[in-house]
Design a protein around this motif. Structure first.
Motif, PDB file in Angstrom:
ATOM      1  N   ALA A  24       0.822  -1.212   0.000  1.00 37.89           N
ATOM      2  CA  ALA A  24       0.000   0.000   0.000  1.00 37.89           C
ATOM      3  C   ALA A  24       0.853   1.257   0.000  1.00 37.89           C
ATOM      4  O   ALA A  24       0.513   2.257  -0.641  1.00 37.89           O
ATOM      5  CB  ALA A  24      -0.926  -0.010   1.217  1.00 37.89           C
ATOM      6  N   ARG A  25       1.975   1.219   0.701  1.00 35.91           N
ATOM      7  CA  ARG A  25       2.829   2.407   0.822  1.00 35.91           C
ATOM      8  C   ARG A  25       3.705   2.617  -0.415  1.00 35.91           C
ATOM      9  O   ARG A  25       3.893   3.755  -0.866  1.00 35.91           O
ATOM     10  CB  ARG A  25       3.703   2.275   2.070  1.00 35.91           C
ATOM     11  CG  ARG A  25       4.612   3.466   2.349  1.00 35.91           C
ATOM     12  CD  ARG A  25       5.308   3.291   3.688  1.00 35.91           C
ATOM     13  NE  ARG A  25       6.296   4.325   3.942  1.00 35.91           N
ATOM     14  CZ  ARG A  25       6.029   5.530   4.475  1.00 35.91           C
ATOM     15  NH1 ARG A  25       4.779   5.833   4.788  1.00 35.91           N
ATOM     16  NH2 ARG A  25       6.996   6.396   4.701  1.00 35.91           N
ATOM     17  N   THR A  30      -0.853   0.090  -7.752  1.00 35.47           N
ATOM     18  CA  THR A  30      -0.876  -1.154  -8.532  1.00 35.47           C
ATOM     19  C   THR A  30      -2.213  -1.857  -8.366  1.00 35.47           C
ATOM     20  O   THR A  30      -2.750  -1.944  -7.274  1.00 35.47           O
ATOM     21  CB  THR A  30       0.270  -2.088  -8.097  1.00 35.47           C
ATOM     22  OG1 THR A  30       1.512  -1.439  -8.381  1.00 35.47           O
ATOM     23  CG2 THR A  30       0.219  -3.404  -8.844  1.00 35.47           C
ATOM     24  N   GLN A  31      -2.719  -2.386  -9.466  1.00 34.68           N
ATOM     25  CA  GLN A  31      -4.075  -2.926  -9.471  1.00 34.68           C
ATOM     26  C   GLN A  31      -4.173  -4.361  -8.953  1.00 34.68           C
ATOM     27  O   GLN A  31      -3.270  -5.174  -9.125  1.00 34.68           O
ATOM     28  CB  GLN A  31      -4.649  -2.908 -10.899  1.00 34.68           C
ATOM     29  CG  GLN A  31      -5.102  -1.548 -11.382  1.00 34.68           C
ATOM     30  CD  GLN A  31      -5.917  -1.655 -12.659  1.00 34.68           C
ATOM     31  OE1 GLN A  31      -5.919  -2.678 -13.340  1.00 34.68           O
ATOM     32  NE2 GLN A  31      -6.620  -0.588 -12.991  1.00 34.68           N
ATOM     33  N   ILE A  32      -5.309  -4.626  -8.341  1.00 35.97           N
ATOM     34  CA  ILE A  32      -5.785  -5.982  -8.046  1.00 35.97           C
ATOM     35  C   ILE A  32      -7.101  -6.127  -8.817  1.00 35.97           C
ATOM     36  O   ILE A  32      -8.044  -5.367  -8.600  1.00 35.97           O
ATOM     37  CB  ILE A  32      -6.022  -6.186  -6.539  1.00 35.97           C
ATOM     38  CG1 ILE A  32      -4.717  -5.984  -5.765  1.00 35.97           C
ATOM     39  CG2 ILE A  32      -6.608  -7.567  -6.274  1.00 35.97           C
ATOM     40  CD1 ILE A  32      -4.908  -5.893  -4.263  1.00 35.97           C
ATOM     41  N   VAL A  33      -7.127  -7.073  -9.733  1.00 35.13           N
ATOM     42  CA  VAL A  33      -8.285  -7.262 -10.616  1.00 35.13           C
ATOM     43  C   VAL A  33      -8.947  -8.590 -10.262  1.00 35.13           C
ATOM     44  O   VAL A  33      -8.267  -9.619 -10.158  1.00 35.13           O
ATOM     45  CB  VAL A  33      -7.862  -7.256 -12.096  1.00 35.13           C
ATOM     46  CG1 VAL A  33      -9.072  -7.436 -13.006  1.00 35.13           C
ATOM     47  CG2 VAL A  33      -7.125  -5.961 -12.429  1.00 35.13           C
ATOM     48  N   ARG A  47      -3.591  -0.040  -2.172  1.00 38.62           N
ATOM     49  CA  ARG A  47      -3.949   0.946  -1.155  1.00 38.62           C
ATOM     50  C   ARG A  47      -5.384   0.720  -0.673  1.00 38.62           C
ATOM     51  O   ARG A  47      -5.676   0.737   0.524  1.00 38.62           O
ATOM     52  CB  ARG A  47      -3.801   2.360  -1.733  1.00 38.62           C
ATOM     53  CG  ARG A  47      -3.925   3.488  -0.715  1.00 38.62           C
ATOM     54  CD  ARG A  47      -3.707   4.843  -1.375  1.00 38.62           C
ATOM     55  NE  ARG A  47      -2.350   4.982  -1.899  1.00 38.62           N
ATOM     56  CZ  ARG A  47      -2.046   5.066  -3.201  1.00 38.62           C
ATOM     57  NH1 ARG A  47      -3.006   5.016  -4.114  1.00 38.62           N
ATOM     58  NH2 ARG A  47      -0.794   5.211  -3.592  1.00 38.62           N
ATOM     59  N   ASP A  48      -6.275   0.453  -1.627  1.00 42.27           N
ATOM     60  CA  ASP A  48      -7.664   0.158  -1.271  1.00 42.27           C
ATOM     61  C   ASP A  48      -7.756  -1.146  -0.472  1.00 42.27           C
ATOM     62  O   ASP A  48      -8.534  -1.246   0.491  1.00 42.27           O
ATOM     63  CB  ASP A  48      -8.525   0.019  -2.533  1.00 42.27           C
ATOM     64  CG  ASP A  48      -8.527   1.270  -3.392  1.00 42.27           C
ATOM     65  OD1 ASP A  48      -8.525   2.370  -2.816  1.00 42.27           O
ATOM     66  OD2 ASP A  48      -8.532   1.132  -4.624  1.00 42.27           O
ATOM     67  N   ALA A 249       3.584  -6.786  -7.346  1.00 43.74           N
ATOM     68  CA  ALA A 249       3.111  -7.279  -8.632  1.00 43.74           C
ATOM     69  C   ALA A 249       1.609  -7.062  -8.770  1.00 43.74           C
ATOM     70  O   ALA A 249       0.869  -7.129  -7.788  1.00 43.74           O
ATOM     71  CB  ALA A 249       3.433  -8.765  -8.782  1.00 43.74           C
ATOM     72  N   LYS A 250       1.172  -6.806  -9.999  1.00 39.07           N
ATOM     73  CA  LYS A 250      -0.263  -6.758 -10.269  1.00 39.07           C
ATOM     74  C   LYS A 250      -0.835  -8.149 -10.016  1.00 39.07           C
ATOM     75  O   LYS A 250      -0.255  -9.168 -10.383  1.00 39.07           O
ATOM     76  CB  LYS A 250      -0.517  -6.346 -11.724  1.00 39.07           C
ATOM     77  CG  LYS A 250      -1.988  -6.320 -12.116  1.00 39.07           C
ATOM     78  CD  LYS A 250      -2.164  -5.914 -13.586  1.00 39.07           C
ATOM     79  CE  LYS A 250      -3.630  -5.939 -13.999  1.00 39.07           C
ATOM     80  NZ  LYS A 250      -3.831  -5.538 -15.413  1.00 39.07           N
ATOM     81  N   LEU A 251      -2.008  -8.204  -9.385  1.00 38.70           N
ATOM     82  CA  LEU A 251      -2.623  -9.469  -9.016  1.00 38.70           C
ATOM     83  C   LEU A 251      -3.960  -9.598  -9.743  1.00 38.70           C
ATOM     84  O   LEU A 251      -4.803  -8.703  -9.684  1.00 38.70           O
ATOM     85  CB  LEU A 251      -2.831  -9.519  -7.501  1.00 38.70           C
ATOM     86  CG  LEU A 251      -3.194 -10.840  -6.834  1.00 38.70           C
ATOM     87  CD1 LEU A 251      -2.209 -11.946  -7.196  1.00 38.70           C
ATOM     88  CD2 LEU A 251      -3.243 -10.653  -5.317  1.00 38.70           C
TER      89      LEU A 251
END
Length: 559
Positions: A24-25, A30-33, A47-48, A249-251
């Motif tokens: 988050a920091r 970076t996205q989590i889809v 962060r969300d 990493a994007k997840l």
């Protein structure tokens, strides 16, 4: 005796919450889809995710959950399940992922044995929860991972996850926990009795995430987009939900749809670079790609484990689609990472077939794991690639004992006996030759069922195969191949047996072949050889029928 000189470094505990706090920091955007159960695709950021994980922690504390208590999950790979991975252990409780593919009686046993206080569940499992609730009277509440608008009509009173966390502000400070306190609980599949619990620690989970991230392991970085096909209820998706935020990493989380078409479309839409899953899932993906005549544009590598990856599958990915396959081995008791097949510089200079011979094995250990093979008297056997014995392991993410079995440890002289039979070659590459209960003992010699399965699957007409032992009046046991053909393919018993000629020692040749429509699998995608052995318990091998008319000779000559 002089006291040791202690280092003067910060004593910062290794905690699961530190992984999401770092992401988050430092990788907050970076996205989590996630492909949601509700049918749409959900996007948010690390962060969300941290804020909502903190809201979950606050909500569970408000419900009276205390540190050390277990919170169960019955859920697919999605963002709400991911929040439980951090929100539950983040305040000191234990995240207990439950495999919904087990029989309801096994699931009820697991929930009761774990003493789960609450169970979070995806709404697809509402009928299952209605079956489980009367069998689990000590569960204080069932929480549906959805909002009020999508709550299912159920007999069991349930709470809405979104309503619970919306009541909290997320202004929560992760506590500094003892890194040796419990973080996660996973149960074995229970193929030989009741499932057993492996209770992981914050320390072991973070170290495992480090190990999984190494270049010679999953090799994750902040430039990757990783899609864990392996479910989050199967040994914590092999640690991917913790390794991904560690690296930023994007997840990409696929939800419940793991068919070839759904996976391919999601991989292409999200620019997935790497993945991890069991062979049965990849069979479906390869079949779809061949039928649809499509190719990957971003996908570069995948870890395949859970059961042995057939060499034919490894070559199909690499030769047809340019995807690196990292063959891996591990188990629930190891968090699960044990070995991965990657080459060092010297090995990469060898001829192509010599390289592939190594990559088709389960591989070598990463730092943190040690292994050895032992003989019948407990003696350590040489690493010559020939001697095979019982595989033992040890390391900081290997269990010391099973959950709530405090009076006994499975360890032997500090090593965990895996139940696998293996060889280790001079390069340190381990190869599973069988489970100890599956090895075929013919005339006092051992035959590897896995090797015979790999040869069968290499035949262009065979989709999947299992090798089991059948009783034989002369040799005690002989191999039987049970095979599934590819759609539209034809193959005779004699043709498949002939395919083995020259590939194995004569006495290893299977004695018979049976074709079936499908093979039984465990809830984690492994072949259920116990069911096959029961089904073919009375199968009479042609060699056994003909034995009276055959001269005494080598196994295999009866045929």
């Amino acid at each position: 005796m002089t006291a040791p000189l202690l280092g003067q470094m910060m004593d910062v505990p290794l905690t699961v919450s530190s992984l999401i706090a770092h992401a988050a920091r430092h990788h907050g955007g970076t996205q989590i889809v996630s492909r949601r159960i509700e049918g749409d695709v959900h996007r948010y950021t690390y962060r969300d995710c941290e804020k909502r994980s903190k809201q979950l922690a606050q909500a569970l504390i408000a419900l009276g959950v205390a540190p050390g208590e277990r919170i169960g999950t019955l859920a697919w790979n999605g963002y709400r399940h991911l929040e439980a991975y951090f929100g539950v252990p983040g305040f000191g409780a234990v995240c207990h992922t439950i495999n919904p593919r087990l029989f309801p009686e096994q699931i009820a046993y697991i929930i009761n044995h774990a003493q789960d206080q609450y169970v979070l569940f995806d709404i697809t499992f509402a009928p299952l929860v209605d079956k489980l609730a009367p069998q689990c009277p000590d569960v204080r509440g069932w929480i549906a991972l959805t909002d009020e608008a999508h709550l299912p009509d159920m007999r069991t009173p349930v709470l809405s996850y979104e309503t619970l966390i919306e009541a909290e502000d997320g202004e929560y400070e992760w506590p500094l926990l003892d890194e040796r306190s419990a973080s996660n609980l996973c149960y074995t599949s229970g193929t030989t009795g009741n499932p057993k619990g492996a209770l992981y620690a914050h320390r072991s989970s973070v170290l495992h995430a480090y190990g999984a991230s190494l270049p010679d392991a999953m090799g994750l970085s902040s430039r990757d987009a990783i899609l864990p096909v392996v479910p989050m209820f199967h040994v914590n998706a092999w640690g991917v939900p913790y390794a991904a935020p560690l690296n930023g990493a994007k997840l990409v989380l696929p939800g419940k749809d793991l068919d070839g078409k759904s996976l391919y479309e999601l991989m292409e839409a999200e620019g997935v670079t790497c993945s991890a899953g069991v062979p049965t899932v990849w069979l479906g993906l390869l079949a779809y790609m061949r039928e649809a005549d499509v190719r990957f544009t971003t996908f570069k590598r995948t870890v395949i484990g859970g059961s042995a990856c057939p060499p034919a599958m490894l070559r199909a990915f690499e030769d047809e689609y340019g995807v690196q396959v990292i063959h891996a081995w591990g188990m629930t008791e190891m968090s699960p990472l044990g070995t991965l097949a990657t080459l060092n510089w010297e090995q990469s200079q060898r001829p192509l077939e010599a390289q592939r011979a190594l990559l088709e094995k389960q591989g070598r250990v990463v730092f943190g794991v040690d292994m050895k093979i032992v003989g019948s008297e407990g003696e350590e056997l040489p690493w010559d690639g020939v001697a095979f014995g019982d595989l033992h392991v040890r390391g900081p993410w290997v269990i010391d004992r099973y959950f709530r079995q405090e009076n006994g440890s499975p360890l032997v002289d500090g090593w965990f006996p895996t139940g696998d039979v293996a060889t280790i070659d001079p390069d340190g590459f381990m190869q599973i030759t069988d489970r100890s209960k599956d090895v075929i003992k013919s005339g006092g010699e051992w035959i590897s069922s896995i090797d015979l399965e790999n040869i069968a699957v290499a035949h262009p007409a065979v989709a999947e195969a299992a090798c089991i032992a059948c009783a034989h009046p002369r040799w005690t046991e002989r191999p039987l191949i049970v095979a599934v053909l590819k759609p539209g393919a034809t193959l005779t018993r004699e043709a498949l047996l002939a395919f083995y000629e020259g590939k194995v020692a004569k006495w290893w040749l299977p004695d018979d072949v049976v074709f079936v429509k499908e093979l039984p699998h465990t809830a984690t995608g492994k072949l259920q050889k116990l069911k096959l052995r029961e089904r073919f318990r009375d199968h009479v091998l042609p060699t056994a029928l003909a034995i009276e008319n055959c001269p005494l000779g080598e196994p295999g000559t009866d045929r």
